[in-house]
Design an enzyme around this catalytic site. Structure first.
Site, short mmCIF file in Angstrom:
data_model
loop_
_atom_site.label_atom_id
_atom_site.label_comp_id
_atom_site.label_asym_id
_atom_site.label_seq_id
_atom_site.Cartn_x
_atom_site.Cartn_y
_atom_site.Cartn_z
N LYS A 165 0.84 -1.20 0.00
CA LYS A 165 0.00 0.00 0.00
C LYS A 165 0.87 1.25 0.00
CE LYS A 165 -2.04 -1.19 3.83
NZ LYS A 165 -1.42 -2.50 4.03
N THR A 166 1.87 1.25 0.88
CA THR A 166 2.73 2.43 0.95
C THR A 166 3.48 2.59 -0.36
OG1 THR A 166 2.89 2.16 3.33
CG2 THR A 166 4.53 3.56 2.31
N GLN A 217 -5.44 -3.32 10.82
CA GLN A 217 -4.32 -2.70 11.50
C GLN A 217 -4.73 -1.41 12.21
OE1 GLN A 217 -0.32 -2.85 9.55
NE2 GLN A 217 -1.51 -3.52 7.79
N ASP A 254 -1.77 7.74 3.82
CA ASP A 254 -1.33 6.40 4.21
C ASP A 254 -1.97 6.08 5.56
OD1 ASP A 254 -0.03 4.00 4.11
OD2 ASP A 254 1.99 4.81 4.34
N GLU A 255 -2.10 4.79 5.89
CA GLU A 255 -2.63 4.36 7.19
C GLU A 255 -3.98 5.03 7.48
OE1 GLU A 255 -0.99 2.11 8.97
OE2 GLU A 255 1.11 2.24 8.34
N ARG A 314 5.35 -7.41 10.83
CA ARG A 314 6.54 -6.58 10.62
C ARG A 314 7.71 -7.43 10.15
NH1 ARG A 314 4.26 -2.97 9.15
NH2 ARG A 314 2.50 -4.34 9.44
P1 ATP Z 1 1.80 -2.15 5.94
O1 ATP Z 1 0.37 -2.62 5.95
O2 ATP Z 1 2.62 -2.86 6.94
O3 ATP Z 1 1.90 -0.67 5.99
P2 ATP Z 1 2.13 -1.97 3.10
O4 ATP Z 1 0.89 -2.57 2.52
O5 ATP Z 1 2.21 -0.50 3.14
O6 ATP Z 1 2.41 -2.61 4.52
P3 ATP Z 1 4.67 -1.81 1.77
O7 ATP Z 1 5.45 -1.37 2.95
O8 ATP Z 1 4.34 -0.82 0.73
O9 ATP Z 1 3.35 -2.57 2.27
O10 ATP Z 1 5.38 -3.04 1.07
C1 ATP Z 1 5.86 -4.15 1.83
C2 ATP Z 1 7.15 -4.65 1.21
O11 ATP Z 1 6.90 -5.23 -0.05
C3 ATP Z 1 8.16 -3.55 0.95
O12 ATP Z 1 9.45 -4.06 1.19
C4 ATP Z 1 7.97 -3.24 -0.51
O13 ATP Z 1 9.15 -2.71 -1.07
C5 ATP Z 1 7.63 -4.60 -1.08
N1 ATP Z 1 6.75 -4.55 -2.28
C6 ATP Z 1 5.59 -3.93 -2.41
N2 ATP Z 1 5.05 -4.12 -3.63
C7 ATP Z 1 5.90 -4.92 -4.31
C8 ATP Z 1 5.92 -5.51 -5.64
N3 ATP Z 1 4.94 -5.31 -6.51
N4 ATP Z 1 6.98 -6.27 -5.96
C9 ATP Z 1 7.97 -6.49 -5.08
N5 ATP Z 1 8.02 -5.97 -3.84
C10 ATP Z 1 7.00 -5.20 -3.44
MG MG Z 2 2.39 0.84 4.74
#
Ligand code: ATP
Ligand code: MG
Length: 704
Positions: free
Chosen positions: A38-39, A255, A224-225, A635
């Site tokens: 998402k981030t 979350q 975000d969040e 995490r």
């Molecule tokens: P959270 O819910 O904990 O905030 P998130 O959904 O925001 O997590 P991110 O932090 O954006 O997730 O991504 C998690 C990990 O996966 C990061 O290391 C990111 O670089 C990697 N990632 C995200 N999308 C891809 C993709 N399409 N291909 C490879 N790696 C990815």
């Molecule tokens: Mg995130």
């Protein structure tokens, strides 16, 4: 830590992520589980919005990205820098809701009677003002008022409205104290953290021209969040984006961990109602964790009632099983955890010799429910000579020496800030006694001016001795002089010179050694002071950065500008992001971050789920604690240890400790393989099929 990804080559995205990034013509909500990227969508979307031609072709200043912590903001700016260069990234409005509020108030708060150089009070300042206003020395009482007043403010009530709604005597008293509190804040030209959301909301709601200005300025807002926003923040967002509502929110209802602070999932439920053209995009692939870790997380969260149905799978392989750990008591648990990390690292050093990316200490984190749980881990890490940092714990800015210096800076910024005046004029001591200050206070009260203004008043001479008056005048002149210089000083290098000169002028080092019996403690405090000066200087900018082969200078700010935002920063973590150290963090502060190796510590009933001895824990609270456990588990990227105590300290004694119910809920005995979740299995098979089909198609293309 996730800072690794900052410098990563062009990030790949799956089709769903791509759809979210490319969706530009209506509001968009990405609702997805942990680690699903998402981030990454937010960061990539910023780049897309800036792209000329096919993108939206926006200028950096037309984009606002709102993160939950300053640390997350810094990280997002880093990621954006890697994508669009330091110079463009510097102009993006990447901030928390609170720092966005500062920006709105600084630019346009004058219509609310607030001068641009208002002060921001931290929680301790508020407690002491309330103690004073309510005429009590009882800190607990003051904090109760603080809590009540904060809730009222978050619900959009002022003191008059609170009084008319008050149900009990206690509430009536609190409402009266609130009135005095409001008066003082207005007199000091100061705001508290709640005001940083409430006042901008009022500003936009009541002043159309200001609202229009910001709606024209900000063409896309990204949040975000989103699950952890509260009702006022949502209202603020709505006014910022206007009726067209071009925004992108990303979040995960599983979350949501700030319900206790007023965050509400209603904001998620309201979005589709308030914006019927909302595009909702789910993401299902987790790119962070191994299947073993993700399965444990999915099992735990499955116990909670579902608001939105979500699936989450990973193709990073099964990985090491989640390790259950036990400690006889807190010290033993800490020793075991450290031994566990050392063994892991030994292994990594053997497997990846000379690869600091994989073996550095910043790949490791220990997460716990409450700040006080950090201490035994700090001791054990120190004993093993392993470097660490505590984030989300007692803030650097809560230390007395740092508060002293912040009070000075606040006074420069805003002469009406009486609490800052009182702290600065007495630290270090400069022979101005309580009696003199008492007289000054009476005079200021009588003429309704600030202490600083009163000091220069001619008629003050009648009530003070010549010596006392001279002392005050000296101080006043010094502040004016320093303020003048601070306004003229831009950029880190010059700022540092100015700030060191100031410390010398006021003899702050001597003050520390004079007031501290233990020299070592004094020396440590002085080191903190120098760290602080470095930090402020760094924020004044002007550094040379490498920006895609070109060297550019970051934007310079004056010391005064930097001074205003200091109270928003709760840790020096931003500065330390890349340090090679083990992270100790509360679960709350770990949100959004990731580490290859994680231990969740003290996973016992009473700690997680947390419960007070005296109070009952409600089902809603258990659910929120369960989400916290889910955040903790997710995490971890490669290995996860979950540690429970057999006995724990209670006062001076040890009592039996019960492993958390969440440990059983992870269902660790159910391995992967044959017991794979049918949905996961189906998805995996589908993926495999799709991959095969793609390979076949590629092969066919190659033949053409
Ligand atoms: P959270 O819910 O904990 O905030 P998130 O959904 O925001 O997590 P991110 O932090 O954006 O997730 O991504 C998690 C990990 O996966 C990061 O290391 C990111 O670089 C990697 N990632 C995200 N999308 C891809 C993709 N399409 N291909 C490879 N790696 C990815
Ligand atoms: Mg995130």
């Amino acid at each position: 830590m996730s800072s690794h990804s900052a410098s990563a080559a062009p990030a790949t995205m799956n089709p769903a992520q791509m759809a979210a990034v490319q969706h530009l013509d209506s509001p968009c909500l990405v609702l997805a589980g942990a680690g699903s990227g998402k981030t990454r969508v937010i960061t990539q979307k910023i780049a897309r919005l800036l792209q000329p031609g096919e993108g939206a072709d926006l200028a950096p200043a037309q984009i606002a990205a709102i993160t939950f912590t300053n640390k997350a903001a810094a990280e997002m700016r880093d990621r954006a820098k890697a994508l669009i260069g330091a110079k463009a990234a510097g102009k993006l409005l990447i901030c928390t809701f609170h720092s966005l509020g500062v920006r709105l108030l600084r630019d346009d708060g004058e219509v609310l009677g607030l001068k641009p150089q208002f002060s921001i009070l931290d929680s301790d300042d508020v407690t002491s003002i309330l103690r004073d206003a309510g005429g009590t020395t009882d800190a607990k009482q003051a904090r109760n008022w603080q809590w009540t007043i904060s809730l009222w403010k978050n619900n959009g009530l002022n003191s008059a409205q609170a009084l008319s709604q008050a149900q009990s005597d206690d509430e009536q008293v609190a409402a009266r104290v609130m009135k005095l509190y409001e008066e003082r804040l207005a007199a000091y030209q100061a705001v508290d953290f709640d005001d940083l959301i409430g006042l901008p909301l009022k500003l936009l709601a009541e002043h159309e021209s200001v609202r229009m200005k910001w709606q024209r300025q900000l063409r896309h807002v990204l949040v975000d969040e989103y699950q952890d926003t509260n009702a006022t923040q949502y209202e603020l967002l709505k006014l910022l984006v206007g009726p067209q509502g071009i925004f992108t929110a990303v979040g995960d209802d599983d979350q949501s961990i700030y319900g206790w602070r007023g965050a509400t999932l209603d904001n998620l439920k309201k979005l589709p109602q308030d914006y019927p053209n909302l595009k909702v995009i789910p993401l299902e692939q987790n790119y962070r964790s191994t299947s073993a870790i993700l399965r444990a997380a999915n099992h735990v969260i499955a116990t909670n009632p579902k608001l939105f149905q979500k699936t989450l799978w990973s193709d990073l392989g099964e990985g090491a099983p989640v390790k259950l750990m036990e400690g006889d008591n807190e010290e033993h648990e800490a020793e075991r955890t450290v031994a566990h990390f050392m063994a892991l690292r030994m292994n990594l050093l053997e497997k990846h010799p000379g690869d600091p990316d994989k073996t550095a200490w910043n790949n490791f984190a220990i997460l716990y429910r409450a700040n006080h749980q950090a201490r035994p881990f700090e001791q054990a890490l120190r004993k093993a000579n392993i470097p660490y940092k505590v984030s989300g714990g007692q803030s650097f800015f809560d230390k007395a020496e740092i508060k002293d210096l912040c009070a000075w800076l606040r006074l420069l910024l805003n002469n009406d800030d009486d609490p800052a005046f009182l702290r600065a004029v007495t630290t270090p001591k400069r022979g101005i006694g309580h009696q003199t200050l008492g007289t000054l206070g009476e005079f200021a009260g009588k003429w309704k001016v600030s202490l600083f203004e009163a000091l220069f008043s001619e008629s003050l001479a009648a009530s003070l001795s010549k010596r006392a008056l001279e002392g005050l005048h000296d101080f006043g002149r010094y502040v004016n002089d320093f303020e003048y210089k601070a306004r003229q000083t831009y950029g880190g290098e010059d700022a540092k010179v100015l700030l060191l000169e100031w410390l010398k002028d006021i003899e702050y080092e001597k003050h520390l050694y004079d007031n501290e019996e233990n020299e070592k403690v004094a020396a440590a405090r002085w080191t903190n002071v120098l760290d602080f000066i470095d930090w402020v200087a760094k924020r004044c900018g002007g550094e040379i950065e490498n920006d895609g082969g070109m060297t550019v200078e970051t934007e310079k700010k004056s010391v005064i500008e930097v001074a205003q935002t200091i109270s928003l920063i709760t840790s020096l973590a931003e500065r330390n992001a890349d340090q090679n150290v083990v992270t100790l963090s509360t679960l709350h502060a770990s949100k959004g971050l990731e580490w290859p190796h994680v231990v969740l510590a003290g996973v016992n009933e009473g700690s997680l789920p947390f419960s007070r001895e005296e109070g009952e824990i409600t089902p809603q609270q258990i659910e929120e604690e369960r989400r916290l456990m889910y955040v903790g588990i997710t995490r971890a990227r490669l290995t996860l240890g979950v540690s429970a105590l057999k006995r724990r300290k209670k006062g001076r004694e040890y009592v039996q400790a019960i492993p958390s119910r969440f440990i059983a809920e992870m269902k660790l005995s159910e391995g992967g393989g044959p017991k794979e979740d049918p949905r996961e299995k189906l998805r995996r098979q589908r993926e495999e099929l799709a991959a095969k089909a793609k390979a076949a198609a590629d092969a066919a293309k190659a033949h053409l």
